[in-house]
Design a protein around this motif. Structure first.
Motif, PDB file in Angstrom:
ATOM      1  N   GLY A  94      62.978  77.008  32.004  1.00 30.34           N
ATOM      2  CA  GLY A  94      64.233  77.714  32.192  1.00 30.34           C
ATOM      3  C   GLY A  94      65.403  76.936  31.615  1.00 30.34           C
ATOM      4  O   GLY A  94      65.247  76.075  30.756  1.00 30.34           O
ATOM      5  N   ASP A  95      66.602  77.229  32.119  1.00 27.33           N
ATOM      6  CA  ASP A  95      67.836  76.670  31.549  1.00 27.33           C
ATOM      7  C   ASP A  95      68.488  75.603  32.425  1.00 27.33           C
ATOM      8  O   ASP A  95      69.598  75.160  32.139  1.00 27.33           O
ATOM      9  N   ARG A  96      67.821  75.178  33.485  1.00 23.17           N
ATOM     10  CA  ARG A  96      68.485  74.306  34.460  1.00 23.17           C
ATOM     11  C   ARG A  96      68.674  72.882  33.939  1.00 23.17           C
ATOM     12  O   ARG A  96      69.659  72.219  34.261  1.00 23.17           O
ATOM     13  N   PHE A  97      67.734  72.389  33.160  1.00 18.30           N
ATOM     14  CA  PHE A  97      67.789  70.990  32.713  1.00 18.30           C
ATOM     15  C   PHE A  97      67.702  70.957  31.189  1.00 18.30           C
ATOM     16  O   PHE A  97      66.621  70.723  30.628  1.00 18.30           O
ATOM     17  N   PRO A  98      68.813  71.182  30.515  1.00 21.87           N
ATOM     18  CA  PRO A  98      68.764  71.355  29.056  1.00 21.87           C
ATOM     19  C   PRO A  98      68.213  70.155  28.295  1.00 21.87           C
ATOM     20  O   PRO A  98      67.384  70.314  27.399  1.00 21.87           O
ATOM     21  N   THR A 101      64.509  69.832  28.855  1.00 17.37           N
ATOM     22  CA  THR A 101      63.802  70.870  28.089  1.00 17.37           C
ATOM     23  C   THR A 101      63.646  70.456  26.634  1.00 17.37           C
ATOM     24  O   THR A 101      62.562  70.562  26.055  1.00 17.37           O
ATOM     25  N   LEU A 133      74.195  76.810  27.088  1.00 18.77           N
ATOM     26  CA  LEU A 133      74.234  76.070  28.349  1.00 18.77           C
ATOM     27  C   LEU A 133      75.462  75.179  28.455  1.00 18.77           C
ATOM     28  O   LEU A 133      75.585  74.402  29.395  1.00 18.77           O
ATOM     29  N   THR A 135      76.405  72.549  26.845  1.00 20.73           N
ATOM     30  CA  THR A 135      76.057  71.126  26.829  1.00 20.73           C
ATOM     31  C   THR A 135      76.338  70.579  25.444  1.00 20.73           C
ATOM     32  O   THR A 135      76.153  71.274  24.445  1.00 20.73           O
ATOM     33  N   ASN A 197      71.748  61.738  28.176  1.00 22.24           N
ATOM     34  CA  ASN A 197      72.633  62.333  29.174  1.00 22.24           C
ATOM     35  C   ASN A 197      74.010  61.669  29.216  1.00 22.24           C
ATOM     36  O   ASN A 197      74.980  62.266  29.692  1.00 22.24           O
TER      37      ASN A 197
END
Length: 451
Positions: A94-98, A101, A133, A135, A197
């Motif tokens: 999914g898109d929660r942790f770009p 991913t 996202l 980011t 990050n």
């Protein structure tokens, strides 16, 4: 002491020849083999035979495996299988942790596809996800690049780790190399992601029209491949061979956990890297798209052979260089000297890191260092199956330390990510340093437990 000085001079020759004079690594390694042979006083009538036997010996073990793995990678790249792999990971995570991913996508795709090509293919996906996202694309670029880089240096059937395993006598036990490599690469990829990050709020600083043109829309890129393969079709040519290789290694454990009957015979046959990758090549035929599949298959094989040729030459030259060193007293002398200093497993890492940083190619660092340390494994206390595997991992950790301006991958990442050289050094180069040091720390801990 004289033996070490000669070795340092030969290594210096390799570095200077490939960096300053732009000599191809193949010719540099062959030349180094001749220089070392004369410098160490090998009989003149045996030098040519030693070099040719070393060249042919390593390719006889591992050459076809490199060719088959490269052809499979070309078919996966050209068919859009890498696109399918990326989409499959996104559907699961999914898109929660770009950044996570992107790291996982890179980690998977780079097992069959070279990291340079993988980054180019996945660049538009990375840009699309960064926008969707909200980011920073810098963070996403570093996450993708370090994910790709991790498996590129640790996990067969990527050519560099295969060649290193072959030089160290592990060609029949690649399953163990894959198993340990997957774990070490995962930790290295995680270290790269955590560094990425730090750049979540950092924007690209080298934006102009030329860079804008590099970023094709992800949807348009997918459409350019036509009908994409299914997830099963995309993953099977690489993961089925890996499964067979690992099962073959398990079957041949001294305890024979699967018995010694027909199951053992079948898995021992299918688990041979050459057989496993040939099956992977047959599975990849399903990815061919044109009406004349025979012609397309022939084109992909030609492209794969063309891509594999430089790697084969470098690998063979590394084997020749290693054969010369094995014929001298260097191995026992250097092993004893380094053992007295307690260097042990760190020695392959230091040599590979020096070579990688100096001349830029991870594959050259993997091949050269593995050929160099093979004669001294016993003196370093690494002359066991697990000792050899951990030596491959230590060399892999060194071969990613560090990627900077003399590495083509550095320029692929910086240019496609619209990063200036300064930002790329802070983000990408530092990430590879952190990956290499983290991976080596893990290898050292594993050596304390397993050796």
């Amino acid at each position: 002491m004289e033996l070490i000085l000669i070795l340092l001079a030969v290594i210096g020759f390799i570095v200077i020849a490939t960096t300053k004079f732009k000599l191809h690594p193949f010719l540099a390694l062959i030349s180094a083999a001749f220089i070392a042979a004369f410098a160490y006083g090998l009989p003149a009538d045996s030098i040519a035979k030693t070099i040719t036997s070393g060249f042919g010996g390593i390719l006889g073990y591992i050459g076809l495996v490199i060719v088959l793995g490269t052809i499979i990678g070309v078919i996966l790249e050209k068919s859009g299988a890498a696109i399918t792999m990326a989409d499959s990971v996104i559907r699961i995570l999914g898109d929660r942790f770009p950044t996570l991913t992107m790291t996982i996508i890179g980690y998977i795709v780079s097992i069959p596809v070279f990291c340079d090509s993988g980054f180019v293919i996945l660049n538009s996906l990375k840009e699309s996800l960064a926008k969707r996202l909200r980011t920073s694309s810098v963070a996403m670029s570093v996450a993708l690049a370090t994910g790709l880089y991790a498996t590129h240096t640790f996990v067969p059937p990527t050519p560099g780790p295969i060649a290193a395993a072959g030089n160290l006598g592990l060609e029949s036990n690649l399953g163990l190399v894959i198993g340990v490599g997957v774990f070490v690469a995962a930790v290295a990829a995680l270290a790269g992601m955590l560094w990425a990050n730090r750049f979540k709020d950092v924007a690209p600083d080298n934006i102009d029209e030329a860079h804008q043109e590099l970023n094709q829309d992800w949807k348009a890129l997918k459409e350019s491949y036509g009908k994409l393969p299914t997830a099963g079709q995309a993953f099977s040519p690489i993961f089925v061979p890996i499964l067979f290789i690992c099962l073959g290694s398990i079957a041949k454990f001294p305890s024979y956990p699967l018995g010694q009957g027909i199951v053992f015979d079948v898995l021992a046959f299918l688990g041979q890297p050459l057989v496993a990758l040939f099956i992977g090549l047959l599975l990849s035929i399903r990815l061919l798209k044109s009406d004349d599949k025979a012609e397309e298959f022939g084109q992909r094989i030609s492209q794969g052979i063309t891509s594999a040729a430089p790697i084969l030459l470098i690998t063979g030259a590394g084997g020749a260089f290693g054969a010369v060193l094995k014929a001298t007293e260097l191995g026992s002398y250097l092993g004893e000297t380094l053992s007295s200093y307690g260097v042990g497993i760190f020695m392959p890492f230091i040599v590979a890191a020096a070579l990688k940083t100096a001349q830029g190619s991870s594959t050259v660092a993997l091949v050269t260092t593995s050929a160099l340390v093979a004669p001294m494994l016993a003196q370093l206390g690494l002359d066991t199956e697990m000792g050899r595997v951990l030596t491959v991992m230590a060399i892999g950790a060194g071969a990613m330390t560090v990627s900077h301006a003399n590495d083509s991958f550095f320029w692929v990442v910086s240019q496609f990510s619209r990063m200036s050289v300064g930002l790329a050094y802070r983000a990408q180069t530092t990430a590879t340093l952190i990956q290499g040091v983290t991976a080596m720390a893990l290898v050292y801990l594993l050596s304390l437990i397993l050796l």
